[in-house]
Design an enzyme around this catalytic site. Structure first.
Site, short mmCIF file in Angstrom:
data_model
loop_
_atom_site.label_atom_id
_atom_site.label_comp_id
_atom_site.label_asym_id
_atom_site.label_seq_id
_atom_site.Cartn_x
_atom_site.Cartn_y
_atom_site.Cartn_z
N HIS A 1 -2.74 3.40 -3.47
CA HIS A 1 -2.88 1.98 -3.83
C HIS A 1 -2.92 1.14 -2.57
CE1 HIS A 1 -2.54 -1.85 -5.63
NE2 HIS A 1 -1.30 -2.06 -5.27
N TYR B 1 -22.81 19.25 -0.06
CA TYR B 1 -22.53 18.64 1.26
C TYR B 1 -21.31 19.29 1.93
CZ TYR B 1 -21.08 15.06 4.59
OH TYR B 1 -20.69 14.39 5.71
N HIS C 1 -4.20 -3.04 -0.96
CA HIS C 1 -4.75 -4.39 -1.15
C HIS C 1 -5.79 -4.62 -0.07
CE1 HIS C 1 -0.60 -5.64 -3.01
NE2 HIS C 1 -1.31 -4.88 -3.83
N SER D 1 10.12 2.03 -1.04
CA SER D 1 9.69 0.63 -1.15
C SER D 1 10.07 -0.16 0.09
CB SER D 1 10.35 0.01 -2.38
OG SER D 1 9.96 -1.33 -2.52
N GLY D 2 9.14 -0.95 0.60
CA GLY D 2 9.45 -1.96 1.61
C GLY D 2 9.85 -1.44 2.98
N HIS E 1 -5.97 -7.97 -8.28
CA HIS E 1 -4.87 -7.24 -7.65
C HIS E 1 -5.35 -6.41 -6.45
CE1 HIS E 1 -1.34 -4.19 -8.28
NE2 HIS E 1 -1.44 -4.63 -7.05
N GLY F 1 0.83 -1.20 0.00
CA GLY F 1 0.00 0.00 0.00
C GLY F 1 0.86 1.24 0.00
N ASN F 2 0.44 2.25 -0.74
CA ASN F 2 1.24 3.47 -0.84
C ASN F 2 0.38 4.65 -1.24
OD1 ASN F 2 1.26 2.94 -3.88
ND2 ASN F 2 2.44 1.22 -3.11
N SER G 1 8.61 3.31 -4.07
CA SER G 1 7.60 2.25 -4.14
C SER G 1 7.65 1.52 -5.48
CB SER G 1 6.22 2.87 -3.94
OG SER G 1 5.22 1.99 -4.40
N SER G 2 7.43 0.22 -5.43
CA SER G 2 7.42 -0.55 -6.68
C SER G 2 6.25 -0.16 -7.57
CB SER G 2 7.40 -2.05 -6.38
OG SER G 2 6.35 -2.35 -5.50
N ASP G 3 5.28 0.58 -7.04
CA ASP G 3 4.14 1.03 -7.84
C ASP G 3 4.36 2.43 -8.42
OD1 ASP G 3 2.30 -1.23 -7.41
OD2 ASP G 3 2.47 -0.63 -5.32
N ASP H 1 -23.17 8.96 -3.43
CA ASP H 1 -22.55 10.21 -3.01
C ASP H 1 -21.09 10.27 -3.43
OD1 ASP H 1 -24.84 10.97 -1.63
OD2 ASP H 1 -24.06 10.39 0.35
#
Ligand SMILES: [Zn+2]
Length: 227
Positions: free
Chosen positions: A105, A224, A107, A55-56, A170, A36-37, A84-86, A130
């Site tokens: 991102h 809102y 999971h 990363s990591g 994914h 997650g990032n 990050s690898s993403d 909404d």
């Protein structure tokens, strides 16, 4: 979410924001281990750059100083760790969506359960109308290594009001006007993924008429909250 983004954060501001926002991923139980990032668009000396998690590195050890600054092709400009690898997927989104100021991102569990079935989350709750203005769509199956994840995110979200996409088999990518907005979309995506999952265990889902979805989305996006 289609107006040209007004990038108002500096790199230093983005570093601080991102250190805080990664703790929100933990607080809302959207991440396991270091998956997650969050990234943010920021003002560099020669135009926009992106700031992203290394990363990591465990969430407990993420600080403003540990964040990585990259250009919008994903090349590292500042930082001693690997990004990050993403990073390529985030960078692709920033290059192709000038209205996007933040990308997330995860999971997260229930959203991944829908992604594992390659099934969109239907719009059956007013909170979904909404926040997402319709279903949360599924993007193509794509793996890390080239631009295919970024291409899939941009192409899928182009067709929808949703700021969240379930990449097939994914996980979730969300976009926002800034990084906080993208984190909010990730939190709300997991929330509705869980509710709709539970609903379907017990019976049939009842769709909301499109006209009502349109009215709810319009009101929430424009009226809102605090002026
Ligand atoms: Zn992933």
């Amino acid at each position: 979410m289609n107006a040209t983004a007004t990038v108002s954060v500096t790199v230093d501001e983005a570093r601080v924001q991102l250190a805080e926002l990664h703790q929100e991923l933990v607080r809302y139980q959207l991440v396991a281990w270091t998956a997650g990032n969050v990234s943010a668009r920021a003002q560099g000396p020669d135009g926009d750059v992106m700031v992203i998690k290394p990363s990591g590195v465990s969430y407990d050890r993420l600080t403003p100083a540990s964040m990585i600054v990259c250009d919008l092709d994903g090349t590292v400009l500042e930082g001693s760790l690997s990004p990050s690898s993403d990073t390529a997927a985030h960078a692709y989104v920033y290059r192709h969506r000038t209205d996007v100021g933040g990308v997330v991102h995860t999971h997260s569990t229930y959203a991944c359960a829908w992604a594992a079935r390659n099934e969109e989350i239907p719009c059956v709750l007013t909170a979904m109308a909404d926040e997402f203005g319709g279903p949360i769509p599924v993007g193509p199956f794509a793996i890390i290594g080239d631009d295919s994840i970024g291409v899939g995110i941009v192409a899928t979200l182009h067709e929808h009001r949703s700021r969240a996409v379930l990449m097939a088999n994914h996980g979730v990518f969300t976009i926002g006007t800034d990084a906080t907005d993208a984190v909010k979309a990730a939190v709300m995506c997991e929330d509705v993924a869980r509710s709709v999952h539970l609903a379907r265990q017990l019976g049939n889902l009842v769709p909301i008429p499109q006209e009502a979805i349109d009215r709810l989305y319009e009101r929430y996006q424009n009226v809102y909250g605090q002026p």
